[in-house]
Design a protein around this motif. Structure first.
Motif, PDB file in Angstrom:
ATOM      1  N   ASN A 246       0.833  -1.195   0.000  1.00  0.00           N
ATOM      2  CA  ASN A 246       0.000   0.000   0.000  1.00  0.00           C
ATOM      3  C   ASN A 246       0.875   1.254   0.000  1.00  0.00           C
ATOM      4  O   ASN A 246       2.012   1.240   0.486  1.00  0.00           O
ATOM      5  N   LYS A 247       0.355   2.319  -0.545  1.00  0.00           N
ATOM      6  CA  LYS A 247       1.091   3.577  -0.668  1.00  0.00           C
ATOM      7  C   LYS A 247       1.599   4.059   0.690  1.00  0.00           C
ATOM      8  O   LYS A 247       2.726   4.546   0.813  1.00  0.00           O
ATOM      9  N   ASP A 248       0.772   3.904   1.743  1.00  0.00           N
ATOM     10  CA  ASP A 248       1.135   4.402   3.065  1.00  0.00           C
ATOM     11  C   ASP A 248       1.822   3.350   3.943  1.00  0.00           C
ATOM     12  O   ASP A 248       2.031   3.557   5.141  1.00  0.00           O
TER      13      ASP A 248
ATOM     14  N   LYS B  71      -5.499  -3.602  -0.335  1.00  0.00           N
ATOM     15  CA  LYS B  71      -6.086  -2.270  -0.145  1.00  0.00           C
ATOM     16  C   LYS B  71      -6.843  -2.197   1.178  1.00  0.00           C
ATOM     17  O   LYS B  71      -6.795  -1.179   1.889  1.00  0.00           O
TER      18      LYS B  71
ATOM     19  N   LYS C 230      -6.119  -3.843   3.733  1.00  0.00           N
ATOM     20  CA  LYS C 230      -5.112  -4.097   4.772  1.00  0.00           C
ATOM     21  C   LYS C 230      -5.341  -5.410   5.519  1.00  0.00           C
ATOM     22  O   LYS C 230      -4.966  -5.556   6.679  1.00  0.00           O
TER      23      LYS C 230
ATOM     24  N   ARG D 250      -4.017   3.053 -10.410  1.00  0.00           N
ATOM     25  CA  ARG D 250      -4.253   3.250  -8.978  1.00  0.00           C
ATOM     26  C   ARG D 250      -2.974   3.709  -8.277  1.00  0.00           C
ATOM     27  O   ARG D 250      -2.588   3.166  -7.239  1.00  0.00           O
ATOM     28  N   GLN D 251      -2.314   4.708  -8.849  1.00  0.00           N
ATOM     29  CA  GLN D 251      -1.035   5.166  -8.316  1.00  0.00           C
ATOM     30  C   GLN D 251      -1.164   5.762  -6.910  1.00  0.00           C
ATOM     31  O   GLN D 251      -0.182   5.836  -6.169  1.00  0.00           O
ATOM     32  N   ASP D 252      -2.353   6.202  -6.549  1.00  0.00           N
ATOM     33  CA  ASP D 252      -2.556   6.777  -5.219  1.00  0.00           C
ATOM     34  C   ASP D 252      -2.805   5.708  -4.163  1.00  0.00           C
ATOM     35  O   ASP D 252      -2.895   6.010  -2.967  1.00  0.00           O
ATOM     36  N   GLU D 253      -2.915   4.428  -4.582  1.00  0.00           N
ATOM     37  CA  GLU D 253      -3.223   3.345  -3.649  1.00  0.00           C
ATOM     38  C   GLU D 253      -2.035   2.431  -3.366  1.00  0.00           C
ATOM     39  O   GLU D 253      -1.853   1.978  -2.231  1.00  0.00           O
ATOM     40  N   TYR D 254      -1.228   2.132  -4.401  1.00  0.00           N
ATOM     41  CA  TYR D 254      -0.162   1.145  -4.261  1.00  0.00           C
ATOM     42  C   TYR D 254       1.198   1.706  -4.697  1.00  0.00           C
ATOM     43  O   TYR D 254       1.285   2.708  -5.399  1.00  0.00           O
ATOM     44  N   ARG D 255       2.251   0.993  -4.280  1.00  0.00           N
ATOM     45  CA  ARG D 255       3.593   1.268  -4.788  1.00  0.00           C
ATOM     46  C   ARG D 255       4.382  -0.041  -4.861  1.00  0.00           C
ATOM     47  O   ARG D 255       4.012  -1.046  -4.233  1.00  0.00           O
TER      48      ARG D 255
END
Length: 267
Positions: A132-134, A187, A189, A208-213
């Motif tokens: 996840n991004k965060d 997503k 978690k 979905r660049q704002d959701e994953y990396r």
């Protein structure tokens, strides 16, 4: 007289061996003939595997491998039919002759080589780790005590299992019928990371660049090819010829640009 008899017997034995060899070769070579008589070949796939093969909003099966298979069939003078199968049992479906080919981002592995044959390689790939991004996970070392998701029966599962140093540190490996389910759980978690084919993973993340990396470290390189029954020699040879033709005249490159934005086909 005895000498002539021995020579005659030897000649007959050589002729019989030669005939038997030719007969076996002819039997093997009938696979392409049978496909042409039937008028189509059947491709087995996971229909939830974008951008290789998946259903669009109207329910039609589309994707990079779908376009490649359609073009190959046209050049062979036959039709192509697509049959969704359980990916965990896709090789069994091929060996049982429920399908004629596996054409759906199929990774070439030594284990699979023992069971089936492969066409020439047409794409390179890696097994990447998506978080996840965060997430505070930034390396493979950070996965200690975490839960990782993979698609059941996929090369991602095989790659993860082969990374003994990593898998021994994990809390659990959760297996899914497809990558979409795994990413949805990520997503939400319910899991901490997903191991996935890079080509597929980057397709998802582009939307979905704002959701994953993606982590910088990966779990190994691999190659894609078409899976085919070991005995279907002439069919495989014709498929290789057509694939080479598609690469040389730029058709494969055009299909690649349509789905990936660039030509990533292995020449």
């Amino acid at each position: 007289m005895k000498k002539n008899y021995v020579l005659l017997v030897s000649a007959l034995i050589l002729l019989l061996i030669s005939f038997t060899g030719c007969n076996q070769k002819n039997t093997e070579d009938k696979s392409l003939e049978k496909i042409r008589e039937k008028g189509y070949f059947v491709v087995g796939l996971d229909d939830n595997f974008p951008p290789m093969g998946f259903r669009d909003k109207s329910g039609e099966i589309v994707g990079f491998d779908i376009d490649m298979a359609k073009e190959a069939a046209k050049r062979m003078g036959v039709e192509v039919k697509f049959k969704p199968v359980d990916w965990d049992g896709v090789i069994l479906s091929l060996k049982k002759k429920d399908i004629d080919l596996i054409w759906n981002g199929l990774t070439v592995t030594e284990e699979r080589k023992k069971q089936i044959s492969f066409s020439k390689i047409y794409l390179s790939n890696r097994q990447i780790i998506i978080v996840n991004k965060d997430s505070n996970i930034n390396s493979k070392d950070d996965l200690k005590g975490k839960i990782i998701g993979v698609q059941l029966g996929s090369s991602s599962e095989q790659a993860l299992n082969s990374d003994k140093d990593l898998i021994e540190t994990l809390k659990n490996v959760r297996k899914y019928s497809n990558n979409t389910e795994a990413l949805l759980d990520l997503k939400a978690k319910r899991i901490d990371a997903v191991v996935i084919d890079e080509i597929v993973g980057r397709y998802y993340i582009a939307k979905r660049q704002d959701e994953y990396r993606i982590l910088e470290e990966n779990i190994g390189d691999e190659s894609y090819a078409v899976g085919i029954k070991k005995e279907d020699v002439s069919f495989r040879e014709e498929l290789d010829r057509v694939l080479d033709e598609m690469k040389k005249d730029g058709t494969a490159a055009e299909i690649s640009k349509k789905w990936f934005g660039e030509d990533i086909v292995i020449k």
